[in-house]
Design a protein around this motif. Structure first.
Motif, PDB file in Angstrom:
ATOM      1  N   MET A 368       0.828  -1.205   0.000  1.00 38.47           N
ATOM      2  CA  MET A 368       0.000   0.000   0.000  1.00 38.47           C
ATOM      3  C   MET A 368       0.865   1.258   0.000  1.00 38.47           C
ATOM      4  O   MET A 368       0.481   2.286  -0.575  1.00 38.47           O
ATOM      5  CB  MET A 368      -0.940   0.009   1.198  1.00 38.47           C
ATOM      6  N   THR A 369       2.030   1.207   0.632  1.00 40.36           N
ATOM      7  CA  THR A 369       2.945   2.344   0.600  1.00 40.36           C
ATOM      8  C   THR A 369       3.314   2.696  -0.833  1.00 40.36           C
ATOM      9  O   THR A 369       3.285   3.859  -1.235  1.00 40.36           O
ATOM     10  CB  THR A 369       4.214   2.038   1.420  1.00 40.36           C
ATOM     11  N   MET A 370       3.645   1.685  -1.619  1.00 40.79           N
ATOM     12  CA  MET A 370       4.007   1.928  -3.013  1.00 40.79           C
ATOM     13  C   MET A 370       2.811   2.415  -3.832  1.00 40.79           C
ATOM     14  O   MET A 370       2.934   3.329  -4.654  1.00 40.79           O
ATOM     15  CB  MET A 370       4.570   0.646  -3.645  1.00 40.79           C
ATOM     16  N   ILE A 371       1.648   1.837  -3.590  1.00 41.01           N
ATOM     17  CA  ILE A 371       0.449   2.263  -4.325  1.00 41.01           C
ATOM     18  C   ILE A 371       0.123   3.721  -4.018  1.00 41.01           C
ATOM     19  O   ILE A 371      -0.175   4.521  -4.921  1.00 41.01           O
ATOM     20  CB  ILE A 371      -0.751   1.359  -3.978  1.00 41.01           C
ATOM     21  N   PHE A 372       0.200   4.106  -2.749  1.00 34.95           N
ATOM     22  CA  PHE A 372      -0.128   5.480  -2.360  1.00 34.95           C
ATOM     23  C   PHE A 372       0.835   6.483  -2.985  1.00 34.95           C
ATOM     24  O   PHE A 372       0.433   7.562  -3.415  1.00 34.95           O
ATOM     25  CB  PHE A 372      -0.117   5.626  -0.839  1.00 34.95           C
ATOM     26  N   VAL A 373       2.138   6.157  -3.029  1.00 32.57           N
ATOM     27  CA  VAL A 373       3.088   7.114  -3.587  1.00 32.57           C
ATOM     28  C   VAL A 373       2.886   7.248  -5.099  1.00 32.57           C
ATOM     29  O   VAL A 373       3.041   8.354  -5.653  1.00 32.57           O
ATOM     30  CB  VAL A 373       4.538   6.711  -3.251  1.00 32.57           C
ATOM     31  N   ILE A 374       2.510   6.187  -5.765  1.00 36.05           N
ATOM     32  CA  ILE A 374       2.239   6.262  -7.210  1.00 36.05           C
ATOM     33  C   ILE A 374       1.031   7.154  -7.471  1.00 36.05           C
ATOM     34  O   ILE A 374       1.053   8.016  -8.363  1.00 36.05           O
ATOM     35  CB  ILE A 374       2.028   4.848  -7.791  1.00 36.05           C
ATOM     36  N   VAL A 375      -0.037   6.975  -6.692  1.00 30.77           N
ATOM     37  CA  VAL A 375      -1.229   7.821  -6.845  1.00 30.77           C
ATOM     38  C   VAL A 375      -0.879   9.278  -6.595  1.00 30.77           C
ATOM     39  O   VAL A 375      -1.283  10.178  -7.355  1.00 30.77           O
ATOM     40  CB  VAL A 375      -2.340   7.360  -5.882  1.00 30.77           C
ATOM     41  N   GLY A 376      -0.115   9.544  -5.535  1.00 34.30           N
ATOM     42  CA  GLY A 376       0.277  10.923  -5.228  1.00 34.30           C
ATOM     43  C   GLY A 376       1.099  11.555  -6.331  1.00 34.30           C
ATOM     44  O   GLY A 376       0.898  12.726  -6.683  1.00 34.30           O
ATOM     45  N   CYS A 377       2.019  10.792  -6.909  1.00 31.58           N
ATOM     46  CA  CYS A 377       2.858  11.312  -7.989  1.00 31.58           C
ATOM     47  C   CYS A 377       2.047  11.622  -9.242  1.00 31.58           C
ATOM     48  O   CYS A 377       2.364  12.554  -9.990  1.00 31.58           O
ATOM     49  CB  CYS A 377       3.971  10.311  -8.325  1.00 31.58           C
ATOM     50  N   LEU A 378       0.996  10.866  -9.474  1.00 37.16           N
ATOM     51  CA  LEU A 378       0.142  11.124 -10.628  1.00 37.16           C
ATOM     52  C   LEU A 378      -0.742  12.355 -10.422  1.00 37.16           C
ATOM     53  O   LEU A 378      -1.020  13.102 -11.368  1.00 37.16           O
ATOM     54  CB  LEU A 378      -0.741   9.893 -10.906  1.00 37.16           C
ATOM     55  N   LEU A 379      -1.177  12.596  -9.190  1.00 35.60           N
ATOM     56  CA  LEU A 379      -2.063  13.714  -8.904  1.00 35.60           C
ATOM     57  C   LEU A 379      -1.317  15.042  -8.722  1.00 35.60           C
ATOM     58  O   LEU A 379      -1.846  16.110  -9.037  1.00 35.60           O
ATOM     59  CB  LEU A 379      -2.883  13.436  -7.638  1.00 35.60           C
ATOM     60  N   ALA A 380      -0.095  14.992  -8.200  1.00 36.01           N
ATOM     61  CA  ALA A 380       0.616  16.197  -7.781  1.00 36.01           C
ATOM     62  C   ALA A 380       0.740  17.280  -8.862  1.00 36.01           C
ATOM     63  O   ALA A 380       0.510  18.462  -8.581  1.00 36.01           O
ATOM     64  CB  ALA A 380       2.002  15.826  -7.248  1.00 36.01           C
ATOM     65  N   PRO A 381       1.104  16.957 -10.104  1.00 42.22           N
ATOM     66  CA  PRO A 381       1.256  18.021 -11.113  1.00 42.22           C
ATOM     67  C   PRO A 381      -0.018  18.817 -11.370  1.00 42.22           C
ATOM     68  O   PRO A 381       0.052  19.958 -11.843  1.00 42.22           O
ATOM     69  CB  PRO A 381       1.684  17.247 -12.365  1.00 42.22           C
ATOM     70  N   MET A 382      -1.182  18.274 -11.024  1.00 45.14           N
ATOM     71  CA  MET A 382      -2.438  19.002 -11.235  1.00 45.14           C
ATOM     72  C   MET A 382      -2.526  20.261 -10.383  1.00 45.14           C
ATOM     73  O   MET A 382      -3.243  21.200 -10.728  1.00 45.14           O
ATOM     74  CB  MET A 382      -3.631  18.085 -10.925  1.00 45.14           C
ATOM     75  N   LEU A 383      -1.796  20.299  -9.259  1.00 44.16           N
ATOM     76  CA  LEU A 383      -1.859  21.460  -8.376  1.00 44.16           C
ATOM     77  C   LEU A 383      -1.153  22.676  -8.957  1.00 44.16           C
ATOM     78  O   LEU A 383      -1.190  23.757  -8.367  1.00 44.16           O
ATOM     79  CB  LEU A 383      -1.233  21.119  -7.011  1.00 44.16           C
ATOM     80  N   ASP A 384      -0.512  22.520 -10.101  1.00 46.52           N
ATOM     81  CA  ASP A 384       0.124  23.666 -10.753  1.00 46.52           C
ATOM     82  C   ASP A 384      -0.908  24.649 -11.305  1.00 46.52           C
ATOM     83  O   ASP A 384      -0.573  25.749 -11.714  1.00 46.52           O
ATOM     84  CB  ASP A 384       1.034  23.177 -11.886  1.00 46.52           C
ATOM     85  N   ASN A 385      -2.159  24.232 -11.298  1.00 41.93           N
ATOM     86  CA  ASN A 385      -3.253  25.103 -11.751  1.00 41.93           C
ATOM     87  C   ASN A 385      -3.493  26.218 -10.730  1.00 41.93           C
ATOM     88  O   ASN A 385      -3.707  25.944  -9.547  1.00 41.93           O
ATOM     89  CB  ASN A 385      -4.529  24.275 -11.925  1.00 41.93           C
TER      90      ASN A 385
END
Length: 510
Positions: A368-385
């Motif tokens: 789950m640690t690996m799954i959570f970090v992958i999800v976070g990495c995919l979502l993070a660039p969206m905050l550049d809006n």
């Protein structure tokens, strides 16, 4: 900003030591208690520094410094300074309760006090907020820092930081995180103070700095202030701080892993004392950056990175790079470990795997640690809006969905033994609903006021339910027999000194 060979060697050497020590110290983790709670053997000094490292990351270096550079100024320090008071109060009220119960997680406590439904709801809410809000925001702020200073593409910076944090967290659990935090927490405090003194010199000294920025050096802002009015401090902020310092898994997990009550209490008081450095290491440098390089900023969130890019001399750049990277990696490691702890112990084990063995729980926690970090990495660039209004504002505002209901469920449940099981469930469900309504229909109202009103409405509902259907026999919590729960005199003295220091700072800069 270019890195010399010496800078590169410092950076690589720093993380070689951090990862090497953390992996060595956590090499014998064989049970869920070892992995998720470090075998309940953490000492106070490790707890204190680890809490600071978990709390202070690039969302502070980027977000708080950005608000300092913007129109909030020094007042944004209230989050940390009032947090210092809050964490001292928590040390003498909630920590003894939690250590006595011997729980792994905050949702677990709600099952003992209310029922399994309350535990499940809080667990799911917490995991969603950690991954979609906190983890994502920390990854984004780390990526934007590397982009501003070194020109690294945002997506590359996000994945670099995320995979580094996941590496030692997957391996060693909380003990690996805590030992890594010892080095990374020390580096970020030293790095922040280095920037403070370099910025102070560039501004012409303290007297000239305060004269130029007099309008930004106030802790209390008017009611009409859009981002942090005094009404928000007096109403909703205390609810936020109760949650953050006393009910937030990735902070409290270190206390649950304390060797003794004294270690747990002294650890959080030590963290509260270190938080007193935040105005000088983060917020004031943001104000300095606005004075020196305001014309170079496309957004206030670039204040701290621009200060580093322009002021840090060759030879120190590798250390600053390590300090900034360490700040985000330490917070990520803490959030990942806490999110996987809650998912494993409160969702999987409680709901689906009551007979799961220790090896199965460890494997799931690491997966789950690996799954959570992958999800976070995919979502993070969206905050550049730009619509999110800055990373710090994003973090605070979107956590409002969890604060009112969770704090009400815990406090009312502790203070009113007759509160029925259903009231805890209703609190956790109604809190996000009330907050969402205010966010939709009271857009000009500050979100901290939304939090305060939502909290009071939840309390009213719980009070009505208790009046109509009181619990005849209060539920009993589990009791650990292997821990001394007497608060020592020296711990009380240290707590009073921290509170006095916060009050003095607020009075001076009121």
């Amino acid at each position: 900003m270019e890195l010399s060979l010496f800078d590169v060697l410092v950076f690589v050497g720093f993380f070689a030591v951090v990862i090497g020590v953390s992996l060595f110290k956590s090499r014998k983790e064989t049970s869920s208690e070892d992995y998720f709670l470090a075998g309940r053997g953490l000492k106070w000094w490790l707890i204190g520094v680890s809490i600071v490292a978990a709390n202070i990351s690039t969302e502070q270096f980027v977000g708080m410094a950005g608000q300092g550079a913007g129109d909030v100024g020094l007042a944004v320090s209230n989050w940390q300074l009032l947090g210092s008071i809050g964490i001292v109060v928590i040390a003498f009220t909630l920590i003894p309760r939690f250590l006595k119960a011997g729980i792994y997680t905050m949702p677990e406590y709600l099952e003992y006090r209310y029922n399994s439904a309350a535990r499940g709801i809080m667990a799911l809410l917490t995991v969603v907020v950690y991954v979609a809000v906190l983890l994502t925001a920390v990854l984004y702020s780390g990526g934007i820092t590397l982009r501003t200073i070194f020109g690294l593409k945002l997506e590359y910076g996000v994945w670099l930081i995320g995979l580094l944090a996941a590496g030692y967290t997957v391996w060693g659990g909380l003990k690996a995180v805590a030992w890594a935090d010892l080095f990374q927490g020390g580096a970020l405090i030293v790095g922040g103070l280095v920037i403070f003194f370099l910025g102070l010199h560039a501004c012409g000294g303290w007297e000239q700095f305060t004269e130029v920025n007099e309008d930004k050096l106030h802790m209390i802002l008017p009611e009409s202030h859009e981002k942090l009015p005094w009404t928000g401090l007096a109403s909703g902020m205390w609810i936020v701080l109760i949650y953050y310092t006393g009910l937030n898994q990735f902070i409290v997990q270190r206390n649950l892993a304390a060797k003794t009550l004294r270690d747990g209490q002294l650890g959080v008081i030590f963290a509260g004392a270190l938080w007193l450095i935040v105005p000088f290491a983060i917020v004031i440098p943001g104000i300095m950056s606005n004075q020196l390089y305001g014309d170079q900023m496309s957004t206030p969130d670039e204040a701290f990175p621009i200060l580093i890019r322009n002021l840090v001399p060759a030879g120190l750049r590798g250390f600053m790079f390590a300090a900034i990277s360490g700040a985000v990696i330490s917070s990520l490691g803490s959030m990942l470990n806490s999110a996987s702890t809650i998912f494993t112990m409160d969702v999987y084990k409680r709901m689906f795997g009551g007979k799961a063995g220790q090896k199965g729980l460890l494997l799931l926690g690491r997966s789950m640690t690996m799954i959570f970090v992958i999800v976070g990495c995919l979502l993070a660039p969206m905050l550049d809006n730009p619509k999110f209004g800055g990373v710090f504002q994003y973090i605070q505002q979107f956590q409002g969905y969890i604060w009112p209901g969770v704090v009400a469920a815990f406090l009312f449940g502790m203070l009113v033994p007759q509160a029925p099981a259903a009231s805890g469930v209703v609190a956790l469900v109604s809190g996000p609903i009330f907050y969402a309504i205010f966010q939709m229909f009271a857009k000009t109202q500050h979100f901290l006021v939304d939090v305060a009103i939502s909290f009071n409405l939840v309390i009213c509902i719980m009070g009505l339910m208790t009046f109509l259907r009181p619990l005849e026999t209060p539920r009993k919590l589990p009791v650990r027999e292997d821990i001394d729960l007497e608060t020592k005199t020296d711990v009380k003295i240290y707590g009073i000194l921290v509170i006095a220091a916060v009050i003095a700072f607020i009075v001076i800069f009121r």
